[in-house]
Each structure stands twice: as C-alpha cells, then as structure tokens.
Design an enzyme around this catalytic site. Structure first.
Site, PDB file in Angstrom:
ATOM      1  N   SER A 102      36.427   3.310  47.934  1.00 43.04           N
ATOM      2  CA  SER A 102      35.138   2.951  47.337  1.00 43.04           C
ATOM      3  C   SER A 102      34.072   2.660  48.393  1.00 43.04           C
ATOM      4  O   SER A 102      34.322   1.936  49.359  1.00 43.04           O
ATOM      5  CB  SER A 102      35.295   1.716  46.445  1.00 43.04           C
ATOM      6  OG  SER A 102      34.008   1.308  45.998  1.00 43.04           O
TER       7      SER A 102
ATOM      8  N   LYS B 239      37.725  -0.152  33.148  1.00 44.44           N
ATOM      9  CA  LYS B 239      36.469  -0.324  32.400  1.00 44.44           C
ATOM     10  C   LYS B 239      36.651  -0.628  30.908  1.00 44.44           C
ATOM     11  O   LYS B 239      35.811  -1.268  30.303  1.00 44.44           O
ATOM     12  CB  LYS B 239      35.602   0.937  32.533  1.00 44.44           C
ATOM     13  CG  LYS B 239      35.010   1.105  33.913  1.00 44.44           C
ATOM     14  CD  LYS B 239      34.058   2.284  33.945  1.00 44.44           C
ATOM     15  CE  LYS B 239      33.590   2.541  35.357  1.00 44.44           C
ATOM     16  NZ  LYS B 239      32.547   3.557  35.442  1.00 44.44           N
TER      17      LYS B 239
ATOM     18  N   ASP C 124      26.337   1.843  34.045  1.00 44.71           N
ATOM     19  CA  ASP C 124      26.561   3.272  34.316  1.00 44.71           C
ATOM     20  C   ASP C 124      25.476   4.138  33.650  1.00 44.71           C
ATOM     21  O   ASP C 124      25.053   5.146  34.200  1.00 44.71           O
ATOM     22  CB  ASP C 124      27.940   3.717  33.787  1.00 44.71           C
ATOM     23  CG  ASP C 124      29.064   3.279  34.720  1.00 44.71           C
ATOM     24  OD1 ASP C 124      28.817   3.087  35.931  1.00 44.71           O
ATOM     25  OD2 ASP C 124      30.201   3.124  34.226  1.00 44.71           O
TER      26      ASP C 124
ATOM     27  N   GLY D  81      31.210  17.793  28.870  1.00 47.23           N
ATOM     28  CA  GLY D  81      32.238  16.755  28.951  1.00 47.23           C
ATOM     29  C   GLY D  81      32.032  15.704  27.880  1.00 47.23           C
ATOM     30  O   GLY D  81      30.919  15.556  27.335  1.00 47.23           O
TER      31      GLY D  81
ATOM     32  N   GLY E 187      34.087  12.478  28.127  1.00 46.10           N
ATOM     33  CA  GLY E 187      34.897  11.333  28.544  1.00 46.10           C
ATOM     34  C   GLY E 187      34.043  10.095  28.781  1.00 46.10           C
ATOM     35  O   GLY E 187      32.995   9.915  28.144  1.00 46.10           O
ATOM     36  N   GLY E 188      34.485   9.240  29.708  1.00 48.89           N
ATOM     37  CA  GLY E 188      33.797   7.973  29.958  1.00 48.89           C
ATOM     38  C   GLY E 188      32.387   8.144  30.501  1.00 48.89           C
ATOM     39  O   GLY E 188      31.439   7.518  30.002  1.00 48.89           O
ATOM     40  N   ALA E 189      32.222   8.993  31.508  1.00 52.14           N
ATOM     41  CA  ALA E 189      30.887   9.194  32.089  1.00 52.14           C
ATOM     42  C   ALA E 189      29.956   9.817  31.050  1.00 52.14           C
ATOM     43  O   ALA E 189      28.757   9.504  31.000  1.00 52.14           O
ATOM     44  CB  ALA E 189      30.975  10.078  33.328  1.00 52.14           C
TER      45      ALA E 189
ATOM     46  N   TYR F  85      30.496  13.479  42.654  1.00 54.24           N
ATOM     47  CA  TYR F  85      29.822  13.179  43.924  1.00 54.24           C
ATOM     48  C   TYR F  85      30.662  13.445  45.164  1.00 54.24           C
ATOM     49  O   TYR F  85      30.198  13.209  46.281  1.00 54.24           O
ATOM     50  CB  TYR F  85      29.277  11.746  43.925  1.00 54.24           C
ATOM     51  CG  TYR F  85      30.289  10.662  43.614  1.00 54.24           C
ATOM     52  CD1 TYR F  85      30.285  10.037  42.377  1.00 54.24           C
ATOM     53  CD2 TYR F  85      31.217  10.253  44.558  1.00 54.24           C
ATOM     54  CE1 TYR F  85      31.197   9.044  42.071  1.00 54.24           C
ATOM     55  CE2 TYR F  85      32.128   9.249  44.274  1.00 54.24           C
ATOM     56  CZ  TYR F  85      32.109   8.652  43.024  1.00 54.24           C
ATOM     57  OH  TYR F  85      33.017   7.651  42.744  1.00 54.24           O
TER      58      TYR F  85
HETATM   59  P1  NAP Z   1      37.272  11.395  31.832  1.00 53.35           P
HETATM   60  O1  NAP Z   1      36.973  10.244  30.943  1.00 53.35           O
HETATM   61  O2  NAP Z   1      38.677  11.712  32.205  1.00 53.35           O
HETATM   62  O3  NAP Z   1      36.624  12.707  31.135  1.00 53.35           O
HETATM   63  C1  NAP Z   1      36.797  13.981  31.693  1.00 53.35           C
HETATM   64  C2  NAP Z   1      36.067  15.047  30.858  1.00 53.35           C
HETATM   65  O4  NAP Z   1      36.155  16.290  31.576  1.00 53.35           O
HETATM   66  C3  NAP Z   1      36.649  15.282  29.483  1.00 53.35           C
HETATM   67  O5  NAP Z   1      35.601  15.598  28.604  1.00 53.35           O
HETATM   68  C4  NAP Z   1      37.554  16.498  29.704  1.00 53.35           C
HETATM   69  O6  NAP Z   1      37.693  17.319  28.555  1.00 53.35           O
HETATM   70  C5  NAP Z   1      36.769  17.271  30.737  1.00 53.35           C
HETATM   71  N1  NAP Z   1      37.620  18.100  31.586  1.00 53.35           N
HETATM   72  C6  NAP Z   1      38.516  17.657  32.504  1.00 53.35           C
HETATM   73  N2  NAP Z   1      39.094  18.709  33.111  1.00 53.35           N
HETATM   74  C7  NAP Z   1      38.571  19.838  32.557  1.00 53.35           C
HETATM   75  C8  NAP Z   1      38.776  21.218  32.754  1.00 53.35           C
HETATM   76  N3  NAP Z   1      39.645  21.686  33.660  1.00 53.35           N
HETATM   77  N4  NAP Z   1      38.049  22.090  32.030  1.00 53.35           N
HETATM   78  C9  NAP Z   1      37.163  21.639  31.109  1.00 53.35           C
HETATM   79  N5  NAP Z   1      36.924  20.341  30.874  1.00 53.35           N
HETATM   80  C10 NAP Z   1      37.637  19.453  31.590  1.00 53.35           C
HETATM   81  O7  NAP Z   1      36.509  11.260  33.236  1.00 53.35           O
HETATM   82  P2  NAP Z   1      35.167  10.407  33.546  1.00 53.35           P
HETATM   83  O8  NAP Z   1      35.532   9.031  33.906  1.00 53.35           O
HETATM   84  O9  NAP Z   1      34.174  10.661  32.469  1.00 53.35           O
HETATM   85  O10 NAP Z   1      34.695  11.112  34.923  1.00 53.35           O
HETATM   86  C11 NAP Z   1      34.277  12.461  34.945  1.00 53.35           C
HETATM   87  C12 NAP Z   1      33.648  12.794  36.302  1.00 53.35           C
HETATM   88  O11 NAP Z   1      32.471  11.999  36.483  1.00 53.35           O
HETATM   89  C13 NAP Z   1      34.553  12.486  37.512  1.00 53.35           C
HETATM   90  O12 NAP Z   1      34.384  13.504  38.463  1.00 53.35           O
HETATM   91  C14 NAP Z   1      33.998  11.190  38.049  1.00 53.35           C
HETATM   92  O13 NAP Z   1      34.208  11.053  39.455  1.00 53.35           O
HETATM   93  C15 NAP Z   1      32.529  11.374  37.754  1.00 53.35           C
HETATM   94  N6  NAP Z   1      31.813  10.076  37.664  1.00 53.35           N
HETATM   95  C16 NAP Z   1      30.789   9.884  38.535  1.00 53.35           C
HETATM   96  C17 NAP Z   1      30.082   8.695  38.505  1.00 53.35           C
HETATM   97  C18 NAP Z   1      28.953   8.500  39.468  1.00 53.35           C
HETATM   98  O14 NAP Z   1      28.544   7.344  39.697  1.00 53.35           O
HETATM   99  N7  NAP Z   1      28.392   9.563  40.021  1.00 53.35           N
HETATM  100  C19 NAP Z   1      30.429   7.701  37.578  1.00 53.35           C
HETATM  101  C20 NAP Z   1      31.486   7.940  36.685  1.00 53.35           C
HETATM  102  C21 NAP Z   1      32.175   9.143  36.742  1.00 53.35           C
HETATM  103  P3  NAP Z   1      38.788  17.017  27.395  1.00 53.35           P
HETATM  104  O15 NAP Z   1      38.127  16.103  26.417  1.00 53.35           O
HETATM  105  O16 NAP Z   1      39.065  18.368  26.862  1.00 53.35           O
HETATM  106  O17 NAP Z   1      39.989  16.400  28.087  1.00 53.35           O
END
Ligand code: NAP
Length: 277
Positions: free
Chosen positions: A20, A73, A109, A132, A134-136, A220
């Site tokens: 981190s 979270k 966030d 997407g 998910g959480g973000a 990132y």
């Molecule tokens: P998460 O809750 O696991 O959600 C992942 C999402 O991506 C889901 O919608 C999933 O689809 C989709 N996905 C994963 N692999 C895939 C693939 N091969 N093909 C198509 N769709 C796919 O993850 P998250 O916490 O939201 O994080 C997602 C990204 O955002 C990560 O890279 C994380 O590092 C980044 N992030 C960045 C920040 C920042 O401050 N810049 C903050 C938070 C997160 P399904 O629903 O089909 O599984």
C-alpha cells in the site's frame, strides 16, 4: 521524527497491505503541513478472522482513524457503532473515525471517482458506461447517479449488473452489447482487466472509443493501462486510476486532520512511486 506519546495514530488495514502507498502518501501530506508531530499514518496487515478483535483494539488503544481496503470494506460494517447513509447505500466502508470511543464508518471511494470527473465535466445528463459491477463499480455508480448522469452498466455476469442497476438506477447489459459504449459520454472501467501482470489486456476494443469521450480506468497498476493508452490514441480525454486513489485519500486526510490536504505534494509522491511499480 517528531512522534510523541500525544501523536494520533491513523492507519490503513488490509490483507495483504505491504504494497500500500497510503502511508507514504498521507505521511508526505502530514509532513508538508507540519502535522507530523500530531499525526502519524501506518499500515497494518489484519487477517479477516481477527477483524472483530482489531476493532476492539482500535477502541482500547484510541486509534484515531482507520482506512479499510480489501478484504475488510464490507466485513467491518458489523463491528462499527454507526454508518453514514452514503456508506450504507454503497454497502462498503473505507473510512472509520473514532469519536471518543464511538466508531463511525463512511465511504470516500465514490469521491475518488467523482472529483477527477468533475475536474473535466459536469455530470448532469451525461451518459456513463460503467464496465464492471463489483465493489469499485458500486462507488462509481453512486458517484455519477448522485450528480444526475444516466448509468449504463456492462458486466460479464448480467445478474450482477442488474443488482447494481436496481440499487442505483440505470440499465444493465451483458458484454455482447459492449459496442453501444460508443454512444456514451464517459466510460469507466472498474473490472480488474489490464491490471498487472495482465498488462496487455483491455476491457474494451479500441474502435469503440472516440475523441468526444472521457475514459477513466480504476486500475492503477500499471500507471497507464493498455485501455488508457489506446483511449489516448483514439483522442479521448483520460483519467488514471491513481487519481481515484489520490482523491479518496485526500478526502480522508481532511476527515482525520481537519485540514485541506496538500494535493500536489500527495499526487507527486504517489506518481513517483506508482511509476516504479
Ligand atoms: P470486484 O469487486 O472483484 O469486481 C470485479 C469486477 O470485474 C466484476 O464486475 C467482475 O465481473 C469483473 N471481472 C473480473 N474479471 C473479469 C474478466 N476476466 N472479464 C470480464 N469481467 C471481469 O473488484 P473491485 O474491488 O471492484 O476492483 C476492481 C478493480 O478496481 C481492481 O483492479 C482494483 O484494483 C481497482 N480499484 C481501484 C481503486 C483506485 O483507487 N484506483 C479503488 C478500488 C478498486 P463478474 O461480476 O462477472 O464477476
């Protein structure tokens, strides 16, 4: 080092946490404002099975501020005394403030998504294609709909996109309809596609991006993903994932210090470190 027994402790917890950059970013800000005797920011690896005990420890040690990252979270919510309405709606807490033993959870966030976008455009009546669900994506969906944008969610699992559309208002699509992203004003990637080590992958073919669009990648690492590089080649205006990381942190800085964060100082230290990753 100016730390004394009066110094307030802020920390980020996650598992893992060693990668981190939050401690570096926050301590640079604290030092710049000469707050490094009153506050210090550290990282702690907390196993999810120990989270309840950790929260008891926060109260016992009067830890002033906790930032939560993966996998805490959602899980932490059940151990807190209060949760604000935004965190409730997003369904996740990334910020915990200890007010004399009362632990209050909130979420910054969504501001990590909103603030960089609003530097470029007013969101009212814009169409946002969100990749997407998910959480973000939940934080992004809350951010853009709270400012009057129309939301279109594209996700591998259509059911998950529907859950988001139901919660925040918007339409859910499967990836077969991804070409319709061409008509959006803003595209936000919140999938992990393109993240290290899969740096040559992209969530969207280049030909679906044009020079009227704003393209934002939550990923990132690497600093500039293939998705952003190709968006730039198509003439789109781009926002790096580091800006999301920076702005959610800047908002937290103000919450635990009561002072405006030195944005440039914190951005520079982040960029110096992210570009090395
Ligand atoms: P998460 O809750 O696991 O959600 C992942 C999402 O991506 C889901 O919608 C999933 O689809 C989709 N996905 C994963 N692999 C895939 C693939 N091969 N093909 C198509 N769709 C796919 O993850 P998250 O916490 O939201 O994080 C997602 C990204 O955002 C990560 O890279 C994380 O590092 C980044 N992030 C960045 C920040 C920042 O401050 N810049 C903050 C938070 C997160 P399904 O629903 O089909 O599984």
């Amino acid at each position: 080092m100016n730390i004394t027994a009066k110094t307030k402790i802020a920390m980020v917890i996650g598992d893992p946490i060693e990668h981190s950059l939050s401690p570096k970013m926050h301590n640079a800000g604290l030092e710049n404002l000469a707050l490094d005797s009153t506050h210090v920011y550290v990282g702690c690896r907390v196993n999810i099975a120990d989270l309840e005990n950790f929260v008891k420890g926060v109260k016992a040690m009067k830890i002033h501020f906790v930032s939560c990252t993966i996998p805490h979270k959602i899980e932490i919510i059940k151990y807190l005394d209060e949760i604000d309405d935004v965190a409730k709606k997003i369904g996740a807490v990334n910020t915990v403030i200890n007010n004399d033993g009362i632990l209050k959870g909130s979420n910054t966030d969504w501001l990590g998504v909103l603030l960089p976008l609003e530097k470029k455009v007013a969101l009212q009546n814009k169409t946002v294609a969100l990749l997407g669900a998910g959480g973000a994506a939940r934080a992004a969906a809350y951010a853009v709909t709270s400012k009057g944008a129309t939301l279109k969610i594209y996700n591998r699992t259509l059911e998950n996109a529907k859950v988001l559309a139901e919660a925040f208002g918007g339409e859910a699509y499967s990836l077969e309809l991804l070409q319709d992203v061409r008509n959006a004003d803003i595209i936000i990637n919140t999938t992990a596609i393109g993240m290290q080590p899969n740096i040559h992958e992209t969530p969207l073919p280049k030909e679906f991006i044009n020079n009227n669009q704003i393209v934002f990648d939550a990923v990132y690492t690497p600093y500039e993903t293939t998705f952003l590089r190709e968006a730039k080649e198509q003439g789109a205006s781009i926002i790096h994932g580091t800006e999301m990381f920076l702005q959610q942190g800047i908002t937290q800085f103000k919450l635990y210090t009561g002072k405006e964060a030195p944005e440039e100082v914190m951005r520079n230290i982040l960029l110096d470190n992210f570009k090395l990753l």
